[in-house]
Scaffold this motif. Sequence first.
Motif, PDB file in Angstrom:
ATOM      1  N   THR A  57     -27.201 -47.838  -6.435  1.00  0.00           N
ATOM      2  CA  THR A  57     -25.932 -47.887  -7.169  1.00  0.00           C
ATOM      3  C   THR A  57     -25.434 -49.315  -7.397  1.00  0.00           C
ATOM      4  N   CYS A  58     -26.126 -50.282  -6.851  1.00  0.00           N
ATOM      5  CA  CYS A  58     -25.661 -51.668  -6.982  1.00  0.00           C
ATOM      6  C   CYS A  58     -25.767 -52.143  -8.422  1.00  0.00           C
ATOM      7  N   SER A  85     -20.515 -42.040   5.843  1.00  0.00           N
ATOM      8  CA  SER A  85     -19.142 -42.299   6.270  1.00  0.00           C
ATOM      9  C   SER A  85     -18.270 -42.454   5.048  1.00  0.00           C
ATOM     10  N   VAL A  86     -16.980 -42.208   5.245  1.00  0.00           N
ATOM     11  CA  VAL A  86     -16.030 -42.319   4.144  1.00  0.00           C
ATOM     12  C   VAL A  86     -14.874 -43.204   4.603  1.00  0.00           C
ATOM     13  N   VAL A  87     -14.471 -44.124   3.744  1.00  0.00           N
ATOM     14  CA  VAL A  87     -13.345 -45.002   4.051  1.00  0.00           C
ATOM     15  C   VAL A  87     -12.383 -44.983   2.866  1.00  0.00           C
ATOM     16  N   GLU A  88     -11.122 -44.694   3.160  1.00  0.00           N
ATOM     17  CA  GLU A  88     -10.094 -44.723   2.127  1.00  0.00           C
ATOM     18  C   GLU A  88      -9.263 -45.984   2.321  1.00  0.00           C
ATOM     19  N   GLU A 106      -8.993 -46.482  -3.313  1.00  0.00           N
ATOM     20  CA  GLU A 106     -10.326 -45.889  -3.454  1.00  0.00           C
ATOM     21  C   GLU A 106     -10.739 -45.158  -2.184  1.00  0.00           C
ATOM     22  N   ILE A 107     -11.450 -44.060  -2.388  1.00  0.00           N
ATOM     23  CA  ILE A 107     -12.128 -43.368  -1.295  1.00  0.00           C
ATOM     24  C   ILE A 107     -13.611 -43.690  -1.482  1.00  0.00           C
ATOM     25  N   SER A 108     -14.165 -44.436  -0.575  1.00  0.00           N
ATOM     26  CA  SER A 108     -15.525 -44.951  -0.749  1.00  0.00           C
ATOM     27  C   SER A 108     -16.513 -44.223   0.137  1.00  0.00           C
ATOM     28  N   LEU A 109     -17.687 -43.995  -0.427  1.00  0.00           N
ATOM     29  CA  LEU A 109     -18.779 -43.387   0.329  1.00  0.00           C
ATOM     30  C   LEU A 109     -19.745 -44.473   0.799  1.00  0.00           C
ATOM     31  N   PHE A 110     -20.105 -44.393   2.072  1.00  0.00           N
ATOM     32  CA  PHE A 110     -21.076 -45.312   2.666  1.00  0.00           C
ATOM     33  C   PHE A 110     -22.200 -44.487   3.274  1.00  0.00           C
ATOM     34  N   LYS A 111     -23.411 -45.036   3.212  1.00  0.00           N
ATOM     35  CA  LYS A 111     -24.554 -44.356   3.820  1.00  0.00           C
ATOM     36  C   LYS A 111     -25.337 -45.331   4.675  1.00  0.00           C
ATOM     37  N   TYR A 119     -22.545 -49.678   1.027  1.00  0.00           N
ATOM     38  CA  TYR A 119     -21.615 -49.014   0.119  1.00  0.00           C
ATOM     39  C   TYR A 119     -22.402 -48.245  -0.939  1.00  0.00           C
ATOM     40  N   VAL A 120     -21.997 -47.000  -1.216  1.00  0.00           N
ATOM     41  CA  VAL A 120     -22.700 -46.224  -2.239  1.00  0.00           C
ATOM     42  C   VAL A 120     -21.874 -46.128  -3.515  1.00  0.00           C
ATOM     43  N   GLU A 121     -20.705 -45.482  -3.424  1.00  0.00           N
ATOM     44  CA  GLU A 121     -19.913 -45.273  -4.637  1.00  0.00           C
ATOM     45  C   GLU A 121     -18.519 -44.766  -4.283  1.00  0.00           C
ATOM     46  N   PRO A 122     -17.595 -44.835  -5.252  1.00  0.00           N
ATOM     47  CA  PRO A 122     -16.271 -44.238  -5.013  1.00  0.00           C
ATOM     48  C   PRO A 122     -16.342 -42.726  -5.170  1.00  0.00           C
TER      49      PRO A 122
END
Length: 127
Positions: A57-58, A85-88, A106-111, A119-122
């Motif tokens: 996704t970069c 993981s998810v970080v808002e 943003e609510i961000s998805l991390f893997k 970081y993957v995507e919002p």
Amino acid sequence: MSQLCHCCSGKPFAHCCGLYLSGQAYPNTAEALMRSRFSAYVTGNLPYLRKSWHPDTCPDLSADDLNTDWCRLEVVKSKQGLKKSVVEFTAWFRNGDGSGESALHEISLFKLYKKRWVYVEPLSDWP
Ligand SMILES: [Zn+2]
């Protein structure tokens, strides 16, 4: 007095995101990674932004992606998982026309990728 970290953790930069941006360590939680990416935007560290972004996704990052004048960060909540993981968060930046500040929420998805958080995507909502 040492400089406080850009990510608003209240810790000295050298003992917070500075460790990650300089390559001395790599964040072991998604929230720490998210914070360090904010600091990377503030300090203009493109290599770190690429390194901490999932290769699928970069985007093709350039100096133009660093034009935003970020000023502070608030982590609203984070949910750490084993592989996902998810970080808002809310991040504030100064408007280019001098009219004050605006916020990005943003609510961000991390893997976990090759044993490192990236970081993957919002996300549109909490999963
Ligand atoms: Zn920090």
